[in-house]
Design a protein around this motif. Structure first.
Motif, PDB file in Angstrom:
ATOM      1  N   LEU A   2       0.823  -1.201   0.000  1.00  0.00           N
ATOM      2  CA  LEU A   2       0.000   0.000   0.000  1.00  0.00           C
ATOM      3  C   LEU A   2       0.863   1.259   0.000  1.00  0.00           C
ATOM      4  O   LEU A   2       0.550   2.224  -0.698  1.00  0.00           O
ATOM      5  N   ALA A   3       1.959   1.226   0.746  1.00  0.00           N
ATOM      6  CA  ALA A   3       2.847   2.386   0.793  1.00  0.00           C
ATOM      7  C   ALA A   3       3.479   2.643  -0.575  1.00  0.00           C
ATOM      8  O   ALA A   3       3.587   3.789  -1.009  1.00  0.00           O
ATOM      9  N   VAL A   4       3.887   1.591  -1.257  1.00  0.00           N
ATOM     10  CA  VAL A   4       4.488   1.730  -2.585  1.00  0.00           C
ATOM     11  C   VAL A   4       3.462   2.319  -3.556  1.00  0.00           C
ATOM     12  O   VAL A   4       3.777   3.228  -4.333  1.00  0.00           O
ATOM     13  N   ALA A   5       2.252   1.832  -3.509  1.00  0.00           N
ATOM     14  CA  ALA A   5       1.195   2.357  -4.371  1.00  0.00           C
ATOM     15  C   ALA A   5       0.886   3.816  -4.028  1.00  0.00           C
ATOM     16  O   ALA A   5       0.645   4.639  -4.919  1.00  0.00           O
ATOM     17  N   LYS A   6       0.910   4.138  -2.748  1.00  0.00           N
ATOM     18  CA  LYS A   6       0.629   5.510  -2.306  1.00  0.00           C
ATOM     19  C   LYS A   6       1.662   6.490  -2.861  1.00  0.00           C
ATOM     20  O   LYS A   6       1.350   7.646  -3.133  1.00  0.00           O
ATOM     21  N   PHE A   7       2.900   6.006  -3.072  1.00  0.00           N
ATOM     22  CA  PHE A   7       3.942   6.845  -3.659  1.00  0.00           C
ATOM     23  C   PHE A   7       3.888   6.862  -5.178  1.00  0.00           C
ATOM     24  O   PHE A   7       4.795   7.362  -5.834  1.00  0.00           O
ATOM     25  N   GLY A   8       2.825   6.306  -5.759  1.00  0.00           N
ATOM     26  CA  GLY A   8       2.598   6.421  -7.187  1.00  0.00           C
ATOM     27  C   GLY A   8       3.123   5.285  -8.041  1.00  0.00           C
ATOM     28  O   GLY A   8       3.025   5.342  -9.270  1.00  0.00           O
ATOM     29  N   GLN A   9       3.686   4.258  -7.427  1.00  0.00           N
ATOM     30  CA  GLN A   9       4.220   3.138  -8.192  1.00  0.00           C
ATOM     31  C   GLN A   9       3.132   2.104  -8.467  1.00  0.00           C
ATOM     32  O   GLN A   9       2.244   1.895  -7.646  1.00  0.00           O
ATOM     33  N   GLU A  10       3.224   1.453  -9.620  1.00  0.00           N
ATOM     34  CA  GLU A  10       2.308   0.358  -9.931  1.00  0.00           C
ATOM     35  C   GLU A  10       2.767  -0.892  -9.191  1.00  0.00           C
ATOM     36  O   GLU A  10       3.967  -1.168  -9.100  1.00  0.00           O
ATOM     37  N   VAL A  11       1.820  -1.646  -8.659  1.00  0.00           N
ATOM     38  CA  VAL A  11       2.118  -2.828  -7.856  1.00  0.00           C
ATOM     39  C   VAL A  11       1.307  -4.008  -8.378  1.00  0.00           C
ATOM     40  O   VAL A  11       0.117  -3.871  -8.674  1.00  0.00           O
ATOM     41  N   ASN A  12       1.963  -5.157  -8.495  1.00  0.00           N
ATOM     42  CA  ASN A  12       1.281  -6.424  -8.752  1.00  0.00           C
ATOM     43  C   ASN A  12       1.435  -7.248  -7.481  1.00  0.00           C
ATOM     44  O   ASN A  12       2.564  -7.525  -7.065  1.00  0.00           O
ATOM     45  N   ALA A  13       0.341  -7.602  -6.848  1.00  0.00           N
ATOM     46  CA  ALA A  13       0.394  -8.293  -5.561  1.00  0.00           C
ATOM     47  C   ALA A  13      -0.222  -9.684  -5.687  1.00  0.00           C
ATOM     48  O   ALA A  13      -1.355  -9.836  -6.132  1.00  0.00           O
ATOM     49  N   LEU A  14       0.541 -10.664  -5.286  1.00  0.00           N
ATOM     50  CA  LEU A  14       0.087 -12.050  -5.294  1.00  0.00           C
ATOM     51  C   LEU A  14      -0.388 -12.385  -3.889  1.00  0.00           C
ATOM     52  O   LEU A  14       0.369 -12.270  -2.929  1.00  0.00           O
ATOM     53  N   GLU A  15      -1.644 -12.741  -3.756  1.00  0.00           N
ATOM     54  CA  GLU A  15      -2.213 -13.067  -2.439  1.00  0.00           C
ATOM     55  C   GLU A  15      -2.929 -14.405  -2.520  1.00  0.00           C
ATOM     56  O   GLU A  15      -3.799 -14.602  -3.362  1.00  0.00           O
ATOM     57  N   THR A  16      -2.560 -15.303  -1.649  1.00  0.00           N
ATOM     58  CA  THR A  16      -3.118 -16.646  -1.621  1.00  0.00           C
ATOM     59  C   THR A  16      -4.480 -16.699  -0.945  1.00  0.00           C
ATOM     60  O   THR A  16      -5.407 -17.331  -1.423  1.00  0.00           O
ATOM     61  N   GLN A  21      -7.154 -11.062   0.528  1.00  0.00           N
ATOM     62  CA  GLN A  21      -7.263 -10.314  -0.718  1.00  0.00           C
ATOM     63  C   GLN A  21      -8.450  -9.353  -0.664  1.00  0.00           C
ATOM     64  O   GLN A  21      -8.347  -8.219  -1.123  1.00  0.00           O
ATOM     65  N   GLU A  22      -9.542  -9.779  -0.095  1.00  0.00           N
ATOM     66  CA  GLU A  22     -10.712  -8.909   0.029  1.00  0.00           C
ATOM     67  C   GLU A  22     -10.415  -7.723   0.943  1.00  0.00           C
ATOM     68  O   GLU A  22     -10.843  -6.596   0.669  1.00  0.00           O
ATOM     69  N   MET A  23      -9.652  -7.965   2.013  1.00  0.00           N
ATOM     70  CA  MET A  23      -9.288  -6.865   2.915  1.00  0.00           C
ATOM     71  C   MET A  23      -8.347  -5.880   2.220  1.00  0.00           C
ATOM     72  O   MET A  23      -8.475  -4.667   2.392  1.00  0.00           O
ATOM     73  N   VAL A  24      -7.396  -6.393   1.435  1.00  0.00           N
ATOM     74  CA  VAL A  24      -6.494  -5.513   0.678  1.00  0.00           C
ATOM     75  C   VAL A  24      -7.306  -4.693  -0.327  1.00  0.00           C
ATOM     76  O   VAL A  24      -7.094  -3.485  -0.463  1.00  0.00           O
ATOM     77  N   ALA A  25      -8.232  -5.324  -1.008  1.00  0.00           N
ATOM     78  CA  ALA A  25      -9.068  -4.610  -1.980  1.00  0.00           C
ATOM     79  C   ALA A  25      -9.865  -3.497  -1.308  1.00  0.00           C
ATOM     80  O   ALA A  25      -9.994  -2.396  -1.865  1.00  0.00           O
ATOM     81  N   THR A  26     -10.365  -3.754  -0.114  1.00  0.00           N
ATOM     82  CA  THR A  26     -11.096  -2.725   0.634  1.00  0.00           C
ATOM     83  C   THR A  26     -10.173  -1.567   0.990  1.00  0.00           C
ATOM     84  O   THR A  26     -10.537  -0.395   0.837  1.00  0.00           O
ATOM     85  N   SER A  27      -8.961  -1.883   1.442  1.00  0.00           N
ATOM     86  CA  SER A  27      -7.984  -0.839   1.778  1.00  0.00           C
ATOM     87  C   SER A  27      -7.623  -0.015   0.550  1.00  0.00           C
ATOM     88  O   SER A  27      -7.485   1.211   0.623  1.00  0.00           O
ATOM     89  N   LEU A  28      -7.454  -0.673  -0.585  1.00  0.00           N
ATOM     90  CA  LEU A  28      -7.139   0.030  -1.822  1.00  0.00           C
ATOM     91  C   LEU A  28      -8.260   0.983  -2.216  1.00  0.00           C
ATOM     92  O   LEU A  28      -8.012   2.121  -2.624  1.00  0.00           O
ATOM     93  N   ALA A  29      -9.493   0.520  -2.092  1.00  0.00           N
ATOM     94  CA  ALA A  29     -10.639   1.364  -2.440  1.00  0.00           C
ATOM     95  C   ALA A  29     -10.723   2.577  -1.512  1.00  0.00           C
ATOM     96  O   ALA A  29     -10.929   3.708  -1.974  1.00  0.00           O
ATOM     97  N   LYS A  30     -10.538   2.354  -0.223  1.00  0.00           N
ATOM     98  CA  LYS A  30     -10.604   3.468   0.737  1.00  0.00           C
ATOM     99  C   LYS A  30      -9.474   4.468   0.530  1.00  0.00           C
ATOM    100  O   LYS A  30      -9.643   5.652   0.792  1.00  0.00           O
ATOM    101  N   GLY A  31      -8.324   4.001   0.055  1.00  0.00           N
ATOM    102  CA  GLY A  31      -7.193   4.883  -0.183  1.00  0.00           C
ATOM    103  C   GLY A  31      -7.115   5.415  -1.603  1.00  0.00           C
ATOM    104  O   GLY A  31      -6.122   6.036  -1.978  1.00  0.00           O
ATOM    105  N   ASN A  32      -8.148   5.157  -2.400  1.00  0.00           N
ATOM    106  CA  ASN A  32      -8.178   5.571  -3.814  1.00  0.00           C
ATOM    107  C   ASN A  32      -6.953   5.070  -4.575  1.00  0.00           C
ATOM    108  O   ASN A  32      -6.343   5.797  -5.360  1.00  0.00           O
TER     109      ASN A  32
END
Length: 107
Positions: A2-16, A21-32
């Motif tokens: 999330l910090a890397v994305a917040k600094f404007g970098q593109e991230v590919n995240a592998l989550e098992t 994954q649903e919690m990360v998606a929620t965090s991403l949505a809340k952080g735009n």
């Protein structure tokens, strides 16, 4: 991630773990940040195979992966996934800089 994305970098995240994954998606949505992160739902291993999960009560992040199960039992639900190998990810990163972070605990 999330910090890397917040600094404007593109991230590919592998989550098992589907729940993680649903919690990360929620965090991403809340952080735009949804446009900065691609979530890939797979396990990561040294071979392509169906894997099953063992959960530890009280710790959603403690997920043990069990290999050697039949692919016919891979429901891609909360209890199983397909493991992929690094070579499967190479096409995503051709001619791009790459930083890899892995959280691995051997039990």
């Amino acid at each position: 991630m999330l910090a890397v994305a917040k600094f404007g970098q593109e991230v590919n995240a592998l989550e098992t773990n589907r729940t993680n994954q649903e919690m990360v998606a929620t965090s991403l949505a809340k952080g735009n940040l949804t446009g900065k992160v691609i979530l890939i739902w797979n396990a990561f291993s040294d071979m392509i195979e169906a894997v099953r999960f063992k959960h530890k009560d009280g710790n959603i992040g403690a997920l043990q992966i069990e290999s050697g199960i039949s692919a016919t039992h891979d429901s891609r639900g909360d209890e199983s996934s397909m493991a992929i190998v690094l070579d499967d990810l190479v096409p995503l990163f051709r001619k791009r800089s790459l930083f890899v972070q892995m959280d691995i605990v051997r039990i």
